[in-house]
Design a protein around this motif. Structure first.
Motif, mmCIF file in Angstrom:
data_model
loop_
_atom_site.group_PDB
_atom_site.id
_atom_site.type_symbol
_atom_site.label_atom_id
_atom_site.label_comp_id
_atom_site.label_asym_id
_atom_site.label_seq_id
_atom_site.Cartn_x
_atom_site.Cartn_y
_atom_site.Cartn_z
ATOM 1 N N MET A 1 -4.653 2.842 -7.355
ATOM 2 C CA MET A 1 -3.240 3.109 -7.232
ATOM 3 C C MET A 1 -2.804 2.733 -5.822
ATOM 4 O O MET A 1 -3.327 3.272 -4.854
ATOM 5 C CB MET A 1 -2.994 4.581 -7.513
ATOM 6 N N LYS A 2 -1.896 1.787 -5.732
ATOM 7 C CA LYS A 2 -1.387 1.354 -4.430
ATOM 8 C C LYS A 2 -0.619 2.490 -3.761
ATOM 9 O O LYS A 2 0.057 3.270 -4.421
ATOM 10 C CB LYS A 2 -0.502 0.136 -4.593
ATOM 11 N N LEU A 3 -0.735 2.553 -2.444
ATOM 12 C CA LEU A 3 -0.161 3.642 -1.660
ATOM 13 C C LEU A 3 1.339 3.802 -1.897
ATOM 14 O O LEU A 3 1.816 4.921 -2.137
ATOM 15 C CB LEU A 3 -0.456 3.427 -0.170
ATOM 16 N N ASP A 4 2.096 2.717 -1.854
ATOM 17 C CA ASP A 4 3.548 2.826 -2.058
ATOM 18 C C ASP A 4 3.883 3.384 -3.441
ATOM 19 O O ASP A 4 4.788 4.199 -3.589
ATOM 20 C CB ASP A 4 4.240 1.477 -1.857
ATOM 21 N N ASP A 5 3.142 2.941 -4.456
ATOM 22 C CA ASP A 5 3.354 3.452 -5.814
ATOM 23 C C ASP A 5 2.990 4.930 -5.899
ATOM 24 O O ASP A 5 3.685 5.711 -6.548
ATOM 25 C CB ASP A 5 2.516 2.665 -6.825
ATOM 26 N N LEU A 44 -6.987 6.007 -4.567
ATOM 27 C CA LEU A 44 -5.895 5.604 -3.687
ATOM 28 C C LEU A 44 -6.291 4.327 -2.949
ATOM 29 O O LEU A 44 -7.377 4.238 -2.367
ATOM 30 C CB LEU A 44 -5.577 6.723 -2.696
ATOM 31 N N ALA A 45 -5.393 3.346 -2.996
ATOM 32 C CA ALA A 45 -5.652 2.047 -2.365
ATOM 33 C C ALA A 45 -4.492 1.683 -1.454
ATOM 34 O O ALA A 45 -3.390 2.230 -1.580
ATOM 35 C CB ALA A 45 -5.819 0.976 -3.436
ATOM 36 N N ASP A 46 -4.743 0.749 -0.543
ATOM 37 C CA ASP A 46 -3.647 0.261 0.301
ATOM 38 C C ASP A 46 -2.773 -0.671 -0.539
ATOM 39 O O ASP A 46 -3.037 -0.905 -1.717
ATOM 40 C CB ASP A 46 -4.173 -0.396 1.579
ATOM 41 N N ASN A 47 -1.732 -1.196 0.044
ATOM 42 C CA ASN A 47 -0.797 -2.026 -0.721
ATOM 43 C C ASN A 47 -1.339 -3.413 -1.043
ATOM 44 O O ASN A 47 -0.715 -4.157 -1.791
ATOM 45 C CB ASN A 47 0.550 -2.086 -0.016
ATOM 46 N N ASP A 48 -2.521 -3.749 -0.511
ATOM 47 C CA ASP A 48 -3.224 -4.975 -0.898
ATOM 48 C C ASP A 48 -4.261 -4.680 -1.974
ATOM 49 O O ASP A 48 -5.090 -5.524 -2.294
ATOM 50 C CB ASP A 48 -3.902 -5.612 0.323
ATOM 51 N N ASP A 49 -4.225 -3.453 -2.510
ATOM 52 C CA ASP A 49 -5.081 -2.980 -3.596
ATOM 53 C C ASP A 49 -6.559 -2.851 -3.190
ATOM 54 O O ASP A 49 -7.443 -2.978 -4.028
ATOM 55 C CB ASP A 49 -4.935 -3.861 -4.837
ATOM 56 N N ARG A 50 -6.800 -2.587 -1.908
ATOM 57 C CA ARG A 50 -8.162 -2.290 -1.430
ATOM 58 C C ARG A 50 -8.288 -0.774 -1.302
ATOM 59 O O ARG A 50 -7.404 -0.130 -0.712
ATOM 60 C CB ARG A 50 -8.416 -2.936 -0.073
#
Length: 76
Positions: A1-5, A44-50
């Protein structure tokens, strides 16, 4: 899950639970697992999906606040 989402969903009170766990790839780092009201789990992932993994547990506490969470469980 991307952080912004995850932050946007947190504003909608979607998150039922959060867990902080030791990273299996590096025992000195921590990562966050989120569970929504449907009992679906997300890393939880960053916005680059890492996946977000850090050795600083305090930085994860701030992220929990951004997600609208008031408590979480830490697994050692």
């Amino acid at each position: 899950m991307k952080l912004d989402d995850a932050v946007a969903l947190g504003a909608e009170d979607v998150w039922q639970e959060a867990q902080v766990r030791v990273s299996p790839g590096d025992r000195s780092e921590w990562f966050v697992m989120l569970r929504d009201r449907s009992n679906k789990s997300f890393i939880l992932a960053d916005n680059d999906d890492r996946p977000i993994a850090t050795d600083n547990l305090n930085s994860l506490v701030q992220m929990m606040r951004w997600l609208g969470l008031k408590d979480f469980t830490v697994f050692l």
